[in-house]
Design an enzyme around this catalytic site. Structure first.
Site, short mmCIF file in Angstrom:
data_model
loop_
_atom_site.label_atom_id
_atom_site.label_comp_id
_atom_site.label_asym_id
_atom_site.label_seq_id
_atom_site.Cartn_x
_atom_site.Cartn_y
_atom_site.Cartn_z
N ASP A 13 0.79 -1.13 0.05
CA ASP A 13 0.06 0.02 0.00
C ASP A 13 0.83 1.11 -0.06
O ASP A 13 2.05 1.25 0.40
CB ASP A 13 -1.01 -0.07 1.45
CG ASP A 13 -1.75 1.28 1.39
OD1 ASP A 13 -2.57 1.28 0.64
OD2 ASP A 13 -1.05 1.99 2.52
N SER A 120 -2.28 0.84 -4.84
CA SER A 120 -2.73 1.95 -4.38
C SER A 120 -4.03 2.50 -4.80
O SER A 120 -4.32 2.40 -5.94
CB SER A 120 -1.91 3.18 -4.25
OG SER A 120 -2.15 4.40 -3.70
N ASN A 121 -4.78 3.26 -3.86
CA ASN A 121 -5.92 4.14 -4.62
C ASN A 121 -5.42 5.24 -4.94
O ASN A 121 -6.12 5.61 -5.91
CB ASN A 121 -6.75 4.55 -3.13
CG ASN A 121 -7.53 3.52 -2.55
OD1 ASN A 121 -8.11 2.55 -3.23
ND2 ASN A 121 -8.17 4.06 -1.20
#
Length: 227
Positions: A13, A120-121
Site C-alpha cells: 500500500d 494503491s488508491n
C-alpha cells in the site's frame, strides 16, 4: 517465529505504508502547529470515508478529487479554510516524505530477487510524483492504481488486479499495509499479509486475519528469511 517463505513478490500500500501522509500538514507553514495533527487526522478520515462511500454508491472519481474533497471538509470543519492554504497542502500531498526505512527495505528485497510493487488508491500521476519526490525511482517492478478499475479498496477486484498484473498466485504474494482495514481485507481475499501497524491500532473486527503484525517495514526481510 513464522515466516513468509515461498513469497515471490511484495506488494505495498502507498499512503501510510510507504509515504507519511502526516508530512503534508507538518510542512505547511500556514497551518498553525497546534492544529496540524487534528487537520491530518480529519483529512485522512474523510479521504478514506469518501473512497468507501463512493465505491458503495458506484460514484467513482479519482483519488486526487477525493483527497481534495476531504481536505475541503477538514479545513472547513476546523475553521482553516483558505484558498492559498488549500493549494499549498494539495501540492505537499503530491510529494509526501517516505518513512525512513522504506528505501533500504526495498533495496534488500530487490537484492534478494523479489519483485516489488505498489497497489494503491492513488492515481498513476500521484504515485509517480510521490515515488520521484521520495527518491524511490527504479525500486518497483509495478505501480498499480485502482484507477484502472474505477473502484477503491477494499473491493476484491483490486487485490485480484495485483495478482493478474504480476502473474502470481495469492500464496506467492506478501501484501504490506499500515491500514488495518486494508490488511484484513487483503487477508480475507487470500493474500499473505503483514500488517505494518505503525500507528499502534487495535485489531479490526473484520473478516480476515493478517499473518503477521509488524511496526516497521524494516522487520519484513526477517519474515522473508532474507537475513
Amino acid at each position: 517465529m513464522g515466516s513468509l517463505i515461498g513469497v515471490r513478490a511484495c506488494v505495498f500500500d502507498a499512503y501510510g505504508t510507504l509515504f507519511d501522509f502526516a508530512s503534508a500538514a507538518a510542512a505547511c507553514d500556514s497551518v498553525p502547529a497546534a492544529r496540524r495533527a487534528a487537520l491530518t487526522a480529519l483529512w485522512r478520515d474523510k479521504q478514506l470515508q469518501y473512497s468507501w462511500l463512493r465505491s458503495l454508491q458506484g460514484r467513482y472519481v479519482d483519488f486526487w478529487q477525493v483527497t481534495g474533497d476531504a481536505l475541503d471538509y477538514a479545513l472547513d470543519s476546523l475553521d482553516l479554510a483558505d484558498v492559498d492554504r488549500r493549494e499549498a497542502l494539495m501540492a505537499l500531498y503530491r510529494r509526501l516524505s517516505a518513512f525512513p526505512e522504506v528505501s533500504a527495505t526495498l533495496r534488500v528485497l530487490r537484492g534478494a530477487g523479489l519483485a516489488t510493487a505498489i497497489l494503491s488508491n492513488g492515481t498513476p500521476d500521484m504515485l509517480a510524483e510521490a515515488i520521484a519526490a521520495a527518491g524511490l525511482d527504479g525500486l518497483f517492478d509495478a505501480v498499480l492504481s485502482v484507477d484502472a478499475l474505477k473502484v477503491f479498496k477494499t473491493d476484491r477486484r483490486v487485490y485480484q488486479y495485483a495478482l493478474d498484473r504480476l502473474g502470481l498466485a495469492a500464496r506467492e504474494v506478501a501484501f504490506l499495509s499500515s491500514n488495518g482495514w486494508d490488511a484484513y481485507a487483503a487477508s480475507d481475499f487470500g493474500l499473505r499479509v503483514a500488517w505494518c501497524n505503525r500507528y499502534h491500532q487495535r485489531r479490526e473486527r473484520l473478516p480476515g486475519a493478517p499473518d503477521f503484525e509488524i511496526s516497521s517495514l524494516a522487520e519484513l526481510p526477517a519474515l522473508l528469511r532474507l537475513g
